[in-house]
Enzyme design. Structure first.
Site, PDB file in Angstrom:
ATOM      1  N   GLY A   1       6.713  -2.112   6.142  1.00 47.09           N
ATOM      2  CA  GLY A   1       8.099  -2.582   6.139  1.00 47.09           C
ATOM      3  C   GLY A   1       9.081  -1.689   6.852  1.00 47.09           C
ATOM      4  O   GLY A   1       8.797  -0.531   7.170  1.00 47.09           O
ATOM      5  N   GLU A   2      10.245  -2.268   7.100  1.00 36.99           N
ATOM      6  CA  GLU A   2      11.336  -1.526   7.739  1.00 36.99           C
ATOM      7  C   GLU A   2      12.335  -1.174   6.632  1.00 36.99           C
ATOM      8  O   GLU A   2      13.052  -2.054   6.126  1.00 36.99           O
ATOM      9  CB  GLU A   2      11.976  -2.411   8.824  1.00 36.99           C
ATOM     10  CG  GLU A   2      13.342  -1.964   9.321  1.00 36.99           C
ATOM     11  CD  GLU A   2      13.392  -0.529   9.835  1.00 36.99           C
ATOM     12  OE1 GLU A   2      12.536  -0.126  10.634  1.00 36.99           O
ATOM     13  OE2 GLU A   2      14.310   0.203   9.416  1.00 36.99           O
TER      14      GLU A   2
ATOM     15  N   CYS B   1       6.500  -7.112   7.261  1.00 36.22           N
ATOM     16  CA  CYS B   1       7.678  -6.677   8.016  1.00 36.22           C
ATOM     17  C   CYS B   1       8.051  -7.802   8.968  1.00 36.22           C
ATOM     18  O   CYS B   1       7.179  -8.441   9.558  1.00 36.22           O
ATOM     19  CB  CYS B   1       7.376  -5.403   8.804  1.00 36.22           C
ATOM     20  SG  CYS B   1       8.824  -4.773   9.687  1.00 36.22           S
TER      21      CYS B   1
ATOM     22  N   GLU C   1       0.811  -1.203   0.000  1.00 29.37           N
ATOM     23  CA  GLU C   1       0.000   0.000   0.000  1.00 29.37           C
ATOM     24  C   GLU C   1       0.856   1.269   0.000  1.00 29.37           C
ATOM     25  O   GLU C   1       1.927   1.330   0.584  1.00 29.37           O
ATOM     26  CB  GLU C   1      -0.935  -0.025   1.215  1.00 29.37           C
ATOM     27  CG  GLU C   1      -1.937  -1.164   1.072  1.00 29.37           C
ATOM     28  CD  GLU C   1      -2.966  -1.240   2.191  1.00 29.37           C
ATOM     29  OE1 GLU C   1      -4.107  -1.602   1.875  1.00 29.37           O
ATOM     30  OE2 GLU C   1      -2.653  -0.942   3.348  1.00 29.37           O
TER      31      GLU C   1
ATOM     32  N   CYS D   1       3.365   8.450   1.344  1.00 27.82           N
ATOM     33  CA  CYS D   1       3.889   7.492   2.314  1.00 27.82           C
ATOM     34  C   CYS D   1       4.065   6.164   1.601  1.00 27.82           C
ATOM     35  O   CYS D   1       3.090   5.588   1.127  1.00 27.82           O
ATOM     36  CB  CYS D   1       2.888   7.377   3.470  1.00 27.82           C
ATOM     37  SG  CYS D   1       3.341   6.154   4.693  1.00 27.82           S
TER      38      CYS D   1
ATOM     39  N   CYS E   1      -1.386   5.526  10.072  1.00 26.71           N
ATOM     40  CA  CYS E   1      -0.138   4.862  10.479  1.00 26.71           C
ATOM     41  C   CYS E   1      -0.423   3.525  11.124  1.00 26.71           C
ATOM     42  O   CYS E   1      -1.267   3.426  12.012  1.00 26.71           O
ATOM     43  CB  CYS E   1       0.578   5.655  11.553  1.00 26.71           C
ATOM     44  SG  CYS E   1       1.072   7.243  11.047  1.00 26.71           S
TER      45      CYS E   1
ATOM     46  N   CYS F   1       1.657  -2.960  15.717  1.00 28.76           N
ATOM     47  CA  CYS F   1       1.656  -2.590  14.297  1.00 28.76           C
ATOM     48  C   CYS F   1       0.991  -3.674  13.464  1.00 28.76           C
ATOM     49  O   CYS F   1       1.359  -4.852  13.545  1.00 28.76           O
ATOM     50  CB  CYS F   1       3.091  -2.382  13.832  1.00 28.76           C
ATOM     51  SG  CYS F   1       3.244  -2.134  12.059  1.00 28.76           S
TER      52      CYS F   1
ATOM     53  N   CYS G   1       6.793  -5.485  15.742  1.00 25.57           N
ATOM     54  CA  CYS G   1       6.394  -4.563  16.808  1.00 25.57           C
ATOM     55  C   CYS G   1       4.941  -4.932  17.154  1.00 25.57           C
ATOM     56  O   CYS G   1       4.123  -5.150  16.256  1.00 25.57           O
ATOM     57  CB  CYS G   1       6.477  -3.116  16.337  1.00 25.57           C
ATOM     58  SG  CYS G   1       8.138  -2.680  15.807  1.00 25.57           S
TER      59      CYS G   1
ATOM     60  N   SER H   1      12.030   6.336   7.961  1.00 24.41           N
ATOM     61  CA  SER H   1      11.628   6.042   9.334  1.00 24.41           C
ATOM     62  C   SER H   1      12.129   4.646   9.686  1.00 24.41           C
ATOM     63  O   SER H   1      11.886   3.692   8.958  1.00 24.41           O
ATOM     64  CB  SER H   1      10.106   6.092   9.436  1.00 24.41           C
ATOM     65  OG  SER H   1       9.686   5.651  10.711  1.00 24.41           O
TER      66      SER H   1
ATOM     67  N   LEU I   1      10.649   5.574  18.321  1.00 22.48           N
ATOM     68  CA  LEU I   1      11.162   5.398  19.682  1.00 22.48           C
ATOM     69  C   LEU I   1      10.137   4.645  20.547  1.00 22.48           C
ATOM     70  O   LEU I   1      10.426   3.578  21.082  1.00 22.48           O
ATOM     71  CB  LEU I   1      11.482   6.781  20.259  1.00 22.48           C
ATOM     72  CG  LEU I   1      12.321   6.836  21.513  1.00 22.48           C
ATOM     73  CD1 LEU I   1      13.643   6.131  21.336  1.00 22.48           C
ATOM     74  CD2 LEU I   1      12.563   8.299  21.917  1.00 22.48           C
ATOM     75  N   HIS I   2       8.996   5.237  20.732  1.00 25.49           N
ATOM     76  CA  HIS I   2       7.840   4.576  21.375  1.00 25.49           C
ATOM     77  C   HIS I   2       7.976   4.217  22.844  1.00 25.49           C
ATOM     78  O   HIS I   2       7.032   3.694  23.434  1.00 25.49           O
ATOM     79  CB  HIS I   2       7.418   3.305  20.620  1.00 25.49           C
ATOM     80  CG  HIS I   2       7.152   3.513  19.174  1.00 25.49           C
ATOM     81  ND1 HIS I   2       6.510   4.625  18.669  1.00 25.49           N
ATOM     82  CD2 HIS I   2       7.443   2.742  18.080  1.00 25.49           C
ATOM     83  CE1 HIS I   2       6.415   4.515  17.361  1.00 25.49           C
ATOM     84  NE2 HIS I   2       6.976   3.396  16.986  1.00 25.49           N
TER      85      HIS I   2
ATOM     86  N   ASN J   1      -3.429   3.859  16.310  1.00 22.79           N
ATOM     87  CA  ASN J   1      -4.534   3.567  15.394  1.00 22.79           C
ATOM     88  C   ASN J   1      -4.920   2.110  15.546  1.00 22.79           C
ATOM     89  O   ASN J   1      -4.114   1.231  15.271  1.00 22.79           O
ATOM     90  CB  ASN J   1      -4.117   3.852  13.945  1.00 22.79           C
ATOM     91  CG  ASN J   1      -3.990   5.345  13.708  1.00 22.79           C
ATOM     92  OD1 ASN J   1      -4.888   6.115  14.037  1.00 22.79           O
ATOM     93  ND2 ASN J   1      -2.854   5.755  13.171  1.00 22.79           N
TER      94      ASN J   1
HETATM   95  N1  SAH Z   1       9.192   0.301   9.948  1.00 22.20           N
HETATM   96  C1  SAH Z   1       9.379   1.684  10.071  1.00 22.20           C
HETATM   97  C2  SAH Z   1       8.470   2.515   9.197  1.00 22.20           C
HETATM   98  C3  SAH Z   1       7.004   2.104   9.071  1.00 22.20           C
HETATM   99  S1  SAH Z   1       5.899   2.401  10.370  1.00 22.20           S
HETATM  100  C4  SAH Z   1       9.268   2.125  11.515  1.00 22.20           C
HETATM  101  O1  SAH Z   1       8.837   1.333  12.334  1.00 22.20           O
HETATM  102  O2  SAH Z   1       9.680   3.234  11.802  1.00 22.20           O
HETATM  103  C5  SAH Z   1       5.593   4.152  10.457  1.00 22.20           C
HETATM  104  C6  SAH Z   1       5.243   4.597  11.864  1.00 22.20           C
HETATM  105  O3  SAH Z   1       3.941   4.163  12.280  1.00 22.20           O
HETATM  106  C7  SAH Z   1       6.216   4.037  12.898  1.00 22.20           C
HETATM  107  O4  SAH Z   1       6.590   5.003  13.826  1.00 22.20           O
HETATM  108  C8  SAH Z   1       5.371   2.978  13.542  1.00 22.20           C
HETATM  109  O5  SAH Z   1       5.866   2.604  14.794  1.00 22.20           O
HETATM  110  C9  SAH Z   1       4.020   3.629  13.599  1.00 22.20           C
HETATM  111  N2  SAH Z   1       2.932   2.695  13.860  1.00 22.20           N
HETATM  112  C10 SAH Z   1       2.911   1.364  13.650  1.00 22.20           C
HETATM  113  N3  SAH Z   1       1.722   0.852  14.033  1.00 22.20           N
HETATM  114  C11 SAH Z   1       0.977   1.867  14.494  1.00 22.20           C
HETATM  115  C12 SAH Z   1      -0.369   1.987  14.983  1.00 22.20           C
HETATM  116  N4  SAH Z   1      -1.172   0.931  15.064  1.00 22.20           N
HETATM  117  N5  SAH Z   1      -0.811   3.212  15.339  1.00 22.20           N
HETATM  118  C13 SAH Z   1      -0.020   4.285  15.211  1.00 22.20           C
HETATM  119  N6  SAH Z   1       1.241   4.250  14.737  1.00 22.20           N
HETATM  120  C14 SAH Z   1       1.735   3.061  14.376  1.00 22.20           C
HETATM  121 FE1  SF4 Z   2       7.702  -2.351  13.584  1.00 19.28          FE
HETATM  122 FE2  SF4 Z   2       7.772  -0.560  11.582  1.00 19.28          FE
HETATM  123 FE3  SF4 Z   2       7.867  -3.203  11.068  1.00 19.28          FE
HETATM  124 FE4  SF4 Z   2       5.600  -2.116  11.942  1.00 19.28          FE
HETATM  125  S1  SF4 Z   2       6.601  -1.687  10.000  1.00 19.28           S
HETATM  126  S2  SF4 Z   2       6.556  -4.039  12.664  1.00 19.28           S
HETATM  127  S3  SF4 Z   2       6.374  -0.525  13.310  1.00 19.28           S
HETATM  128  S4  SF4 Z   2       9.401  -2.016  12.192  1.00 19.28           S
END
Ligand code: SAH
Ligand code: SF4
Length: 362
Positions: free
Chosen positions: A164-165, A111, A91, A104, A338, A118, A115, A196, A219-220, A295
């Site tokens: 993805g990362e 991925c 997407e 975006c 996100c 996510c 996390c 990111s 960071l989170h 979200n």
């Molecule tokens: N993999 C990379 C980039 C993709 S995610 C990363 O993790 O940075 C883009 C952003 O959305 C990241 O900061 C991620 O942690 C955040 N994100 C993931 N799941 C989310 C959710 N359910 N609600 C809000 N933000 C989220």
């Molecule tokens: Fe974690 Fe980013 Fe991969 Fe989602 S896309 S699992 S936030 S590294």
């Protein structure tokens, strides 16, 4: 098989042209036709000699992923699902704002980093996207928006915050960034292209040498204990190492700060004491904060922090002098916010199975 020219940046395309006995400026012309003009057919490239066009036709193609579906949100956000073959889809989301338009884009099918909050992480992982599939998202979006990189700049910013990362697909992402920044490609400024990462320290060090674009770090959490639980990569690269990598990155970065993304999860990382701990953590790292209200997606097991808690958290950071934005949720009616991007992932990691089993047990 024909060579897909969307896989090349100017340097590698010039090399390929040289191998075919063609001069370097031809590569620039073809780049412009593909990226400025959105050409998919060599016949359109009218300032190339007929013989060259025939040669390209024989050996090459311009292959962006095909469009599977598109949606438009009430707020103007648009989402495209692109076919990347064998049942996989990724997407891409366009977010229009008054002063800019942000695309975006995704870097992987799913991925592997898992996390816990996510949706992409829950989908599991299939494979890295090729350069053509990453750049193809920009190519497509321009077409769908009726724009070219040279006109009104409908797409002024690109963020690698889709599925993805990005730093886990290093080579293809760097080559794609090269096309995005190139004047013969999309001509975007380094400051307006953001990678990111969830904190892949060695690749952050490489990126600062190879292609220093703006950096956002997911960071989170304000301590290793919490971060270990929600960003498993933290066990490999804990906060101390991550902060040091951010400082090193800033030496070469196009902006003089790192953006820390911080998803607001009710009861997990959103207390006032976390905000105060955060202030200590980032003491030596020039940064801005972007708080992202969580979200939701089905069976996530998390709740979004209350507006009140987000406000208190933000105020603590702001009062300490930091610039803090609370990300507006855009496109959530089409699951384009996100962390909601799920695409279609033929999971190779059995992660979908694992989550399904856990849910059945609950
Ligand atoms: N993999 C990379 C980039 C993709 S995610 C990363 O993790 O940075 C883009 C952003 O959305 C990241 O900061 C991620 O942690 C955040 N994100 C993931 N799941 C989310 C959710 N359910 N609600 C809000 N933000 C989220
Ligand atoms: Fe974690 Fe980013 Fe991969 Fe989602 S896309 S699992 S936030 S590294």
């Amino acid at each position: 098989m024909k060579n897909n020219l969307l896989n090349y940046d100017l340097k590698t395309l010039t090399e390929w042209f040289a191998e075919m006995g063609e001069r370097p400026f031809r590569a620039k012309q073809v780049m412009r036709w593909m990226h400025w003009g959105g050409a998919a057919d060599f016949a359109e490239m009218t300032d190339l000699a007929k013989s060259l066009r025939a040669k390209l036709e024989e050996h090459a193609c311009v292959g962006a992923p095909a469009l599977m579906a598109s949606q438009e949100s009430r707020d103007g956000t648009r989402k495209w699902l692109l076919d990347v073959g064998t049942g996989n889809g990724v997407e891409t989301v366009f977010i229009p704002e008054s002063e800019r338009g942000t695309l975006c884009i995704s870097s992987q099918v799913g991925c592997a980093l898992e996390c816990t909050f996510c949706s992409t992480g829950r989908q599991g992982f299939n494979r890295n996207l090729t350069t053509a599939e990453i750049v193809g998202q920009l190519w497509w979006a321009n077409k769908a928006l009726g724009a070219t990189p040279k006109d009104e700049r409908v797409i002024s910013n690109v963020v690698m915050m889709g599925m993805g990362e990005p730093l886990a697909n290093y080579d293809n992402v760097v080559r794609s960034l090269s096309v995005m920044l190139d004047d013969h490609g999309y001509g975007l400024s380094r400051r307006r292209v953001t990678v990111s990462t969830s904190g892949m320290v060695p690749q952050m060090d490489r990126l600062k040498e190879d292609m220093p674009v703006a950096l956002a770090v997911s960071l989170h959490a304000s301590n290793d204990h919490v971060r270990d639980q929600i960003v498993p990569l933290n066990k490999k690269y804990p906060l101390k190492d991550l902060m040091a990598a951010c400082r090193r990155y800033l030496v070469k970065a196009p902006r003089d700060f790192v953006t820390f993304e911080y998803v607001m999860l009710d009861g997990v990382n959103d207390k006032a004491e976390h905000a105060r701990e955060l202030l200590k953590l980032v003491e030596d790292v020039p940064c801005k904060f972007n708080l992202i209200p969580f979200n939701p997606f089905p069976h996530s097991g998390y709740e979004r922090s209350s507006a009140e808690n987000i406000r208190i958290f933000r105020d603590i950071l702001q009062q300490a002098g930091f610039v803090v934005t609370v990300r507006k949720t855009r496109g959530d009616d089409i699951d384009a916010a996100c962390g909601q991007l799920a695409g279609q992932v033929k999971d190779k990691t059995r992660r979908q199975q694992k989550w399904q089993q856990l849910l059945v047990q609950q």
